[in-house]
Design a protein around this motif. Structure first.
Motif, PDB file in Angstrom:
ATOM      1  N   PRO A  52       0.818  -1.217   0.000  1.00 31.20           N
ATOM      2  CA  PRO A  52       0.000   0.000   0.000  1.00 31.20           C
ATOM      3  C   PRO A  52       0.853   1.269   0.000  1.00 31.20           C
ATOM      4  O   PRO A  52       2.062   1.234   0.239  1.00 31.20           O
ATOM      5  N   SER A  53       0.185   2.389  -0.316  1.00 30.47           N
ATOM      6  CA  SER A  53       0.772   3.741  -0.266  1.00 30.47           C
ATOM      7  C   SER A  53       1.879   3.939  -1.286  1.00 30.47           C
ATOM      8  O   SER A  53       2.845   4.653  -1.037  1.00 30.47           O
ATOM      9  N   GLU A  54       1.760   3.316  -2.449  1.00 25.56           N
ATOM     10  CA  GLU A  54       2.731   3.536  -3.515  1.00 25.56           C
ATOM     11  C   GLU A  54       2.186   4.467  -4.598  1.00 25.56           C
ATOM     12  O   GLU A  54       2.907   4.800  -5.534  1.00 25.56           O
ATOM     13  N   GLY A  55       0.915   4.864  -4.487  1.00 23.28           N
ATOM     14  CA  GLY A  55       0.347   5.812  -5.434  1.00 23.28           C
ATOM     15  C   GLY A  55      -0.347   5.173  -6.614  1.00 23.28           C
ATOM     16  O   GLY A  55      -0.566   5.839  -7.627  1.00 23.28           O
ATOM     17  N   LYS A  56      -0.735   3.895  -6.507  1.00 21.96           N
ATOM     18  CA  LYS A  56      -1.396   3.247  -7.639  1.00 21.96           C
ATOM     19  C   LYS A  56      -2.773   3.854  -7.907  1.00 21.96           C
ATOM     20  O   LYS A  56      -3.188   3.967  -9.070  1.00 21.96           O
ATOM     21  N   SER A  57      -3.487   4.271  -6.853  1.00 20.03           N
ATOM     22  CA  SER A  57      -4.800   4.891  -7.063  1.00 20.03           C
ATOM     23  C   SER A  57      -4.654   6.217  -7.802  1.00 20.03           C
ATOM     24  O   SER A  57      -5.416   6.514  -8.735  1.00 20.03           O
ATOM     25  N   THR A  58      -3.648   7.011  -7.417  1.00 14.10           N
ATOM     26  CA  THR A  58      -3.409   8.294  -8.094  1.00 14.10           C
ATOM     27  C   THR A  58      -3.017   8.069  -9.539  1.00 14.10           C
ATOM     28  O   THR A  58      -3.495   8.764 -10.449  1.00 14.10           O
ATOM     29  N   VAL A  59      -2.132   7.093  -9.781  1.00 20.88           N
ATOM     30  CA  VAL A  59      -1.711   6.801 -11.155  1.00 20.88           C
ATOM     31  C   VAL A  59      -2.897   6.340 -11.982  1.00 20.88           C
ATOM     32  O   VAL A  59      -3.088   6.765 -13.132  1.00 20.88           O
ATOM     33  N   VAL A  90       2.990  -0.356 -10.342  1.00 18.56           N
ATOM     34  CA  VAL A  90       3.416   0.939  -9.810  1.00 18.56           C
ATOM     35  C   VAL A  90       4.370   0.704  -8.637  1.00 18.56           C
ATOM     36  O   VAL A  90       4.090  -0.105  -7.748  1.00 18.56           O
ATOM     37  N   VAL A  91       5.487   1.433  -8.637  1.00 20.72           N
ATOM     38  CA  VAL A  91       6.521   1.298  -7.611  1.00 20.72           C
ATOM     39  C   VAL A  91       6.848   2.677  -7.053  1.00 20.72           C
ATOM     40  O   VAL A  91       7.059   3.620  -7.820  1.00 20.72           O
ATOM     41  N   HIS A  92       6.864   2.786  -5.728  1.00 22.22           N
ATOM     42  CA  HIS A  92       7.300   4.032  -5.087  1.00 22.22           C
ATOM     43  C   HIS A  92       8.819   4.115  -5.199  1.00 22.22           C
ATOM     44  O   HIS A  92       9.540   3.277  -4.656  1.00 22.22           O
ATOM     45  N   GLY A  93       9.318   5.130  -5.896  1.00 20.47           N
ATOM     46  CA  GLY A  93      10.737   5.205  -6.190  1.00 20.47           C
ATOM     47  C   GLY A  93      11.626   5.316  -4.974  1.00 20.47           C
ATOM     48  O   GLY A  93      12.784   4.886  -5.013  1.00 20.47           O
TER      49      GLY A  93
END
Length: 719
Positions: A529-536, A658-661
């Protein structure tokens, strides 16, 4: 031309790598500045508390008795060239502890206030007391500080020696530097006055004492040998030790035999008077005589049985056999009693043997211990004799060597060339240098910590790490959204231009991939969770809706975020309601009037979302939606948390990972991709989100070649 192009690419890569290193420094510039200012201020405050130190120097000449022939300090110890060891001896003499104690006593430094004060001034009382010594300190307690502040350095190529001393008082520095030279002069005078006292006298006295000790030790050894009657103590101890070993072995064997007989004796005592049970004991039943009697008894019993079949009870033959059987039983009983008596006697004999062996063993132990004490005492006396002999021989050799040095004379002199004067200015501390060094070191240390932290992070936060990532293609790098929280609250699509352009680049990569037909149904997932997939997923759907009709499905029914981000009611009907068949499609879909975008939120969270997503109705809904929309984007739960994304990946044409950099570990990424590959999921590639260190505007995407008329970027090489 190709060479020039290659050189340009190399210089561009070097520039990018340097930028990726400097970007974390720029991001943490305020931390670096704050840390540097704190360290600099602390250093400035610390230097303001330090007392100034003053150093005074005196120059001493050490020469031979023939100054006209003296050319260097090597001649200071002999008319010929002095050895390096002799030169170093004089320097170490000036630095020695005994010499320091002598100077301290002569100047009474124990009571000197400036000498016993600490290195801090009186600005802060708590610091002023640090390092101060009490008036009860002894001379030996001050030697360490004295030697630390004293410097003895020869001037190369001359007979001169520079004596320097540093302290917090200029007058004290002058006094100590001069006193060291004066004390050394006095020491040389003492040496010349005591030149007539040679070591031969002392050695003679020592030899006399050692001769008496040697004679006394030899007499003691001989007297002890005669008193104890010792001839060969080592041989006797060896014989007694062998005997002790044999007796120990015999005692063990006798004890074992007695223990075995004790068991038989106890069983006999337990069944005494019962001939039947006694005869059944193994020790008795196995007796040869008893076994023969029992065989004879069996024969007579068989004969008795045969006669009973043939004759009556009063037949003479039967009566005779019966009488023989009675006599035999009586003999068996007597034999059993005889064996019992024999076992009892054997048991008592074994017990006596054990006691006797133990007594002999105890006597042997006493003899061995007594002889061991004699041996130890004898060895001690022998060692004393050997030691005295060796000492006597060594001192005799030294006496002869000392006699050969009777004509030795000291032939060097010492005099002051320059006495120390009161220093005008301090030599330490160099406050400006300390502050500048603290400032530079603070910057370097904080910068190194930030750079090492970035390099050691096992994430995809740099171009170098992206180039070495080969588990899936990198199709886009999205920067961190710079829009304010208020702007995001007012407009769920609000973002900055860099992020918008990066999303459009991702859209272009999906549409114009030359390898396959553009995917119609796209799943967006992540590792955790919290990697920004929903935003992407939301912004990608928004980007596609600029050109075609798009449906965004929020399939993460466990922790839905799209409805919350769009300021919608979290409990409004959605995907779960459609799958449960409680609402119609038009009641669940939200239509964006500005663009061609429809959104299907997750709806009410069910008890088992995986069961809902595994229903055939979900697959049917996807197919139905495919007939009405040009593009369907499905936001799924994280792969490493639940298996919902694995189920959905079987129903879509493409999966975006999606990956959090800056947060997602390589291990998490590999585990998630491995799970998707195990079910043959159509992985389109990896999208790096929240990138802060990678220049996204210069990142070369592998999906574009020089011949593509849409974008002209070189393909990123994969290892």
């Amino acid at each position: 031309m190709k060479t020039l192009e290659n050189e340009h690419l190399l210089s561009t890569n070097d520039e990018i790598d340097l930028k990726e290193i400097l970007t974390p420094l720029w991001a943490g510039r305020w931390k670096i500045l704050f840390f540097t200012l704190v360290i600099t201020c602390l250093t400035t405050f610390y230097t303001s508390l330090l007392k100034p130190s003053y150093r005074a120097s005196a120059i001493l000449q050490i020469g031979t008795n023939k100054p006209a022939n003296t050319l260097s300090i090597n001649n200071a110890f002999n008319e010929s060239n002095a050895s390096k060891e002799q030169i170093q001896t004089q320097f170490e003499l000036l630095r020695s502890r005994k010499f320091a104690e002598r100077v301290i006593s002569q100047l009474d430094l124990v009571q000197h206030q400036a000498f016993n004060s600490g290195k801090y001034n009186d600005k802060l009382a708590i610091f002023a007391r640090i390092g101060q010594r009490s008036a009860t300190a002894s001379v030996s307690d001050l030697v360490g500080q004295f030697q630390q502040n004293l410097s003895i350095a020869p001037i190369v190529g001359t007979e001169l020696v520079n004596i320097s001393y540093g302290s917090y008082s200029p007058q004290l520095s002058q006094e100590i530097a001069n006193q060291v030279g004066i004390t050394y002069l006095e020491y040389q005078d003492e040496i010349h006055s005591a030149s007539k006292e040679t070591t031969s006298d002392w050695l003679v006295n020592q030899l006399e004492e050692l001769g008496k000790k040697l004679q006394k030790s030899e007499l003691s050894l001989q007297a002890y040998r005669e008193a104890e009657g010792i001839v060969d103590i080592h041989g006797v101890v060896g014989l007694v030790g062998t005997k002790l070993t044999e007796l120990s072995s015999a005692a063990l064997k006798a004890t074992k035999v007695a223990d075995d007989l004790a068991i038989s004796y106890q069983e006999i005592q337990q069944h005494k008077g019962n001939i039947k049970k006694l005869s059944d004991l193994p020790e008795i039943s196995s007796h040869a005589t008893l076994m023969r009697l029992r065989e004879t008894k069996e024969k007579i019993e068989r004969k008795m049985f045969e006669l009973s079949q043939r004759y009556g009870p009063k037949h003479p033959k039967k009566i005779a056999v019966h009488a023989e059987l009675i006599a035999l039983n009586k003999g068996i009983v007597e034999q059993v009693l005889d064996i019992v008596i024999a076992i009892e006697k054997e048991y008592f004999s074994a017990v006596e043997r054990v006691n006797g062996t133990k007594q002999r063993l105890a006597t042997a132990k006493k003899d061995y211990l007594r002889l061991s004490r004699l041996q130890n005492k004898f060895s001690q006396l022998s060692r004393e004799v050997d030691t005295n002999k060796e000492l006597y021989s060594n001192y005799l050799v030294r006496l002869k060597a000392a006699d050969a040095m009777d004509n030795y004379k000291a032939n060097f002199y010492v005099r002051f060339i320059d006495k120390a004067i009161v220093p005008k200015s301090p030599f330490a501390p160099k406050k400006s240098l300390m502050i500048v060094l603290a400032f530079l070191l603070a910057i370097m240390l904080s910068s190194i910590i930030i750079i090492m932290r970035e390099l050691l992070m096992d994430t995809l936060n740099s171009r170098h790490k992206l180039d070495n990532f080969n588990e899936a293609p990198i199709i886009a790098v999205l920067p961190k959204i710079q829009a304010s929280s208020q702007a995001l609250k007012d407009d769920s699509y609000s973002t900055d231009n860099r992020f918008t352009e990066a999303i459009r680049t991702l859209r272009t990569a999906l549409l114009f991939n030359s390898e396959t037909t553009p995917a119609k149904i796209i799943a967006v997932t992540s590792s955790v969770p919290s990697e920004g997939k929903s935003t992407v997923a939301l912004h990608l759907a928004r980007s596609f809706s600029e050109m075609e009709k798009v449906l965004l499905i929020e399939a993460d029914m466990r922790h839905p975020t799209i409805a919350k981000n769009m300021n919608l009611n979290e409990y409004r009907p959605g995907l779960s309601n459609l799958l449960a068949n409680t609402h119609q499609i038009h009641e669940c879909i939200i239509r964006d009037k500005n663009v061609k975008l429809d959104i299907l939120t997750s709806g009410i969270t069910p008890a088992n979302p995986l069961a809902f997503l595994s229903m055939k109705r979900f697959n049917t809904l996807i197919k139905v939606f495919g007939n009405f929309y040009d593009r369907i984007i499905i936001e799924t739960p994280p792969v490493n948390v639940v298996s919902d994304a694995v189920i959905i990946s079987k129903l879509v044409d493409s999966v975006l990972y999606v990956v959090h950099g800056n947060k997602t570990k390589r291990e998490q990424i590999s585990a998630g991709l491995k799970m998707l590959k195990q079910v043959n999921a159509p992985i389109e590639g990896v999208v790096i989100n929240h990138s802060e260190n990678i220049a996204t505007d210069e990142y070369q995407n592998k999906y574009y070649t020089q011949g593509n008329n849409i974008i002209n970027l070189s393909a990123r090489k994969r290892g």
